[in-house]
Design a protein around this motif. Structure first.
Motif, mmCIF file in Angstrom:
data_model
loop_
_atom_site.group_PDB
_atom_site.id
_atom_site.type_symbol
_atom_site.label_atom_id
_atom_site.label_comp_id
_atom_site.label_asym_id
_atom_site.label_seq_id
_atom_site.Cartn_x
_atom_site.Cartn_y
_atom_site.Cartn_z
ATOM 1 N N UNK A 198 -44.762 -19.001 -43.810
ATOM 2 C CA UNK A 198 -43.451 -19.619 -44.061
ATOM 3 C C UNK A 198 -43.230 -20.265 -45.315
ATOM 4 N N UNK A 199 -42.159 -19.693 -46.131
ATOM 5 C CA UNK A 199 -41.609 -20.107 -47.323
ATOM 6 C C UNK A 199 -40.286 -21.210 -47.270
ATOM 7 N N UNK A 200 -39.536 -20.397 -46.679
ATOM 8 C CA UNK A 200 -38.163 -21.178 -46.628
ATOM 9 C C UNK A 200 -37.189 -21.012 -45.554
ATOM 10 N N UNK A 201 -36.408 -21.439 -45.273
ATOM 11 C CA UNK A 201 -35.237 -21.303 -44.180
ATOM 12 C C UNK A 201 -33.788 -21.148 -44.633
ATOM 13 N N UNK A 202 -32.997 -20.280 -44.042
ATOM 14 C CA UNK A 202 -31.612 -20.238 -44.633
ATOM 15 C C UNK A 202 -30.666 -19.959 -43.138
ATOM 16 N N UNK A 203 -29.738 -20.815 -43.121
ATOM 17 C CA UNK A 203 -28.847 -20.781 -42.028
ATOM 18 C C UNK A 203 -27.415 -20.029 -42.502
ATOM 19 N N UNK A 204 -27.645 -19.001 -41.693
ATOM 20 C CA UNK A 204 -26.563 -17.945 -41.790
ATOM 21 C C UNK A 204 -25.606 -17.702 -40.592
ATOM 22 N N UNK A 205 -26.104 -18.183 -39.666
ATOM 23 C CA UNK A 205 -25.320 -17.910 -38.280
ATOM 24 C C UNK A 205 -25.582 -18.936 -37.158
ATOM 25 N N UNK A 206 -24.696 -19.194 -36.373
ATOM 26 C CA UNK A 206 -24.706 -20.197 -35.463
ATOM 27 C C UNK A 206 -26.080 -20.310 -34.509
ATOM 28 N N UNK A 207 -26.401 -18.959 -34.248
ATOM 29 C CA UNK A 207 -27.361 -18.995 -33.070
ATOM 30 C C UNK A 207 -28.663 -18.380 -33.540
ATOM 31 N N UNK A 208 -28.883 -18.634 -34.859
ATOM 32 C CA UNK A 208 -30.362 -18.401 -35.346
ATOM 33 C C UNK A 208 -30.506 -18.889 -36.755
ATOM 34 N N UNK A 209 -31.765 -18.726 -37.142
ATOM 35 C CA UNK A 209 -32.197 -19.187 -38.573
ATOM 36 C C UNK A 209 -32.812 -18.161 -39.391
ATOM 37 N N UNK A 210 -32.750 -17.906 -40.709
ATOM 38 C CA UNK A 210 -33.360 -16.875 -41.144
ATOM 39 C C UNK A 210 -34.531 -17.408 -42.093
ATOM 40 N N UNK A 211 -35.790 -16.748 -41.557
ATOM 41 C CA UNK A 211 -37.142 -17.439 -42.590
ATOM 42 C C UNK A 211 -37.227 -16.612 -43.435
ATOM 43 N N UNK A 212 -37.575 -16.995 -44.546
ATOM 44 C CA UNK A 212 -38.093 -16.409 -45.745
ATOM 45 C C UNK A 212 -39.786 -16.433 -45.652
ATOM 46 N N UNK A 213 -40.488 -15.567 -45.749
ATOM 47 C CA UNK A 213 -41.790 -15.274 -45.961
ATOM 48 C C UNK A 213 -42.548 -15.060 -47.262
ATOM 49 N N UNK A 214 -43.603 -15.615 -47.308
ATOM 50 C CA UNK A 214 -44.262 -15.192 -48.574
ATOM 51 C C UNK A 214 -44.499 -13.893 -48.747
ATOM 52 N N UNK A 215 -44.107 -13.291 -49.779
ATOM 53 C CA UNK A 215 -44.267 -11.622 -50.185
ATOM 54 C C UNK A 215 -43.010 -11.283 -49.965
ATOM 55 N N UNK A 216 -41.809 -12.115 -49.799
ATOM 56 C CA UNK A 216 -40.218 -11.624 -49.752
ATOM 57 C C UNK A 216 -39.850 -11.015 -48.637
ATOM 58 N N UNK A 217 -40.589 -11.017 -47.370
ATOM 59 C CA UNK A 217 -39.954 -10.428 -46.229
ATOM 60 C C UNK A 217 -39.061 -11.580 -45.503
ATOM 61 N N UNK A 218 -38.219 -11.187 -44.739
ATOM 62 C CA UNK A 218 -37.220 -11.975 -43.948
ATOM 63 C C UNK A 218 -37.262 -11.642 -42.629
ATOM 64 N N UNK A 219 -37.226 -12.713 -41.894
ATOM 65 C CA UNK A 219 -36.972 -12.697 -40.383
ATOM 66 C C UNK A 219 -36.133 -13.605 -39.796
ATOM 67 N N UNK A 220 -35.429 -13.182 -38.859
ATOM 68 C CA UNK A 220 -34.390 -13.995 -38.193
ATOM 69 C C UNK A 220 -35.037 -14.531 -36.951
ATOM 70 N N UNK A 221 -35.005 -15.833 -36.664
ATOM 71 C CA UNK A 221 -35.504 -16.722 -35.506
ATOM 72 C C UNK A 221 -34.158 -16.816 -34.670
ATOM 73 N N UNK A 222 -34.251 -16.215 -33.574
ATOM 74 C CA UNK A 222 -33.168 -16.364 -32.658
ATOM 75 C C UNK A 222 -33.267 -17.575 -31.852
ATOM 76 N N UNK A 223 -32.639 -18.334 -31.588
ATOM 77 C CA UNK A 223 -32.656 -19.651 -30.852
ATOM 78 C C UNK A 223 -32.370 -19.537 -29.629
ATOM 79 N N UNK A 224 -32.440 -20.275 -28.414
ATOM 80 C CA UNK A 224 -32.015 -20.294 -27.256
ATOM 81 C C UNK A 224 -30.415 -20.590 -27.282
ATOM 82 N N UNK A 225 -29.904 -20.210 -26.110
ATOM 83 C CA UNK A 225 -28.333 -20.242 -26.021
ATOM 84 C C UNK A 225 -27.796 -21.580 -26.301
ATOM 85 N N UNK A 226 -28.584 -22.550 -25.806
ATOM 86 C CA UNK A 226 -28.059 -23.972 -25.656
ATOM 87 C C UNK A 226 -28.310 -24.873 -26.881
#
Length: 155
Positions: free
Chosen positions: A80-108
């Motif tokens: 894990x390198x950094x986080x960006x908030x782009x949507x109300x239901x998830x956070x985008x995770x920037x990984x070492x090496x340049x990959x990007x993941x979206x962590x979807x959060x529970x509904x509430x």
């Protein structure tokens, strides 16, 4: 006159403990062995918010449209390198090496609390997994991760 700051409880406990010289004078009770052990073990990994000020100084690039793809349900915390908030239901995770993941959060759990980054409590396997782990905001709230999605630029 300045107001004194409160002393943390752990410091008070430490200050109240007898010193080595006091313990030697008092000694253990007759025929008993005294064993004292204090363990303080708390590790938290802080994932900072991605800094957009450096990116805003560069010439404007066309906006990237991200497409979500299936991926593993766990990610190594060390990546894990950094986080960006782009949507109300998830956070985008920037990984070492340049990959990007979206962590979807529970509904509430809205992602708004994670604008300044988040904390992750590491597990013994060193992984952060969907449906198992939570991310914690700096203000104290926490949200369970429901799933991960790999983000790739659309063509």
């Amino acid at each position: 006159m300045p107001i004194p700051k409160p002393v943390p409880a752990l410091l008070l406990l430490f200050l109240a403990a007898p010193t080595g010289a006091q313990q030697q004078r008092m000694g253990p009770p007759q025929g008993e062995t005294v064993r004292t052990e204090v363990r303080i073990q708390r590790i938290i990994v802080r994932v900072p918010r991605m800094d957009l000020t450096a990116a805003s100084a560069a010439p404007a690039l066309p906006a990237i449209t991200w497409v979500e793809k299936r991926t593993d349900r766990c990610v190594p915390v060390a990546n894990l390198a950094a986080v960006s908030v782009t949507r109300p239901d998830s956070v985008d995770l920037m990984l070492a090496g340049g990959k990007r993941l979206r962590a979807r959060l529970e509904d509430d759990c809205p992602s708004l609390a994670f604008y300044s980054g988040f904390y992750v409590k590491p597990t013994s396997d060193g992984m952060m997994c969907a449906s198992r782990d939570s991310i914690r905001s700096r203000s104290g709230g926490q949200c369970r991760i429901s799933s991960f999605r790999m983000l790739v630029p659309s063509r």
